[in-house]
Motif scaffolding. Structure first.
Motif, mmCIF file in Angstrom:
data_model
loop_
_atom_site.group_PDB
_atom_site.id
_atom_site.type_symbol
_atom_site.label_atom_id
_atom_site.label_comp_id
_atom_site.label_asym_id
_atom_site.label_seq_id
_atom_site.Cartn_x
_atom_site.Cartn_y
_atom_site.Cartn_z
ATOM 1 N N ARG A 116 88.817 46.837 45.923
ATOM 2 C CA ARG A 116 89.602 47.322 47.063
ATOM 3 C C ARG A 116 91.085 47.057 46.828
ATOM 4 O O ARG A 116 91.461 45.951 46.473
ATOM 5 N N ASP A 140 94.026 46.725 49.023
ATOM 6 C CA ASP A 140 94.384 46.604 50.428
ATOM 7 C C ASP A 140 95.547 45.628 50.589
ATOM 8 O O ASP A 140 96.207 45.278 49.605
ATOM 9 N N TYR A 191 88.127 51.428 47.822
ATOM 10 C CA TYR A 191 88.899 51.590 49.055
ATOM 11 C C TYR A 191 90.374 51.425 48.737
ATOM 12 O O TYR A 191 90.761 50.602 47.901
ATOM 13 N N SER A 205 94.098 51.123 51.054
ATOM 14 C CA SER A 205 94.731 51.067 52.374
ATOM 15 C C SER A 205 96.169 51.566 52.270
ATOM 16 O O SER A 205 96.643 51.941 51.202
#
Length: 98
Positions: free
Chosen positions: A19, A21, A51, A53
């Motif tokens: 991720r 983020d 992911y 962000s």
């Protein structure tokens, strides 16, 4: 998150896993800022990125601005969820995605 750096001459590939983020984006930013000397092509390989962000998007935008002056930047192997974020935010029209 894991970052693997692959340097091939003037091409730097960053394979990002996990991720990107608020907690991990600064790590990617540091790798970019510390490693772009003599780099003409910066490749982000997102095949294992689950992911991204807004913090990750900011890192990509900053890297794009740097590379516009000295070469090119490419995003490769972005999965469906990451592509959805790029499309919703308009980044798909800003970034070179292969």
């Amino acid at each position: 998150m894991k970052i693997d750096k692959i340097q091939d001459g003037a091409c730097l590939t960053l394979v990002i896993s996990g991720r990107m983020d608020t907690m991990t984006a600064p790590d990617v930013d540091k790798v970019i800022k510390d490693g772009l000397d003599d780099v003409k092509e910066l490749v982000f390989d997102f095949k294992n990125l689950d992911y991204i962000s807004s913090a990750g998007l900011r890192v990509l935008l900053a890297a794009q601005k740097i590379m516009n002056k000295s070469g090119r930047m490419v995003i490769r192997n972005a999965g469906e969820s990451v592509m959805d974020v790029f499309e919703v935010t308009g980044f798909s029209s800003i970034l070179t995605i292969e």
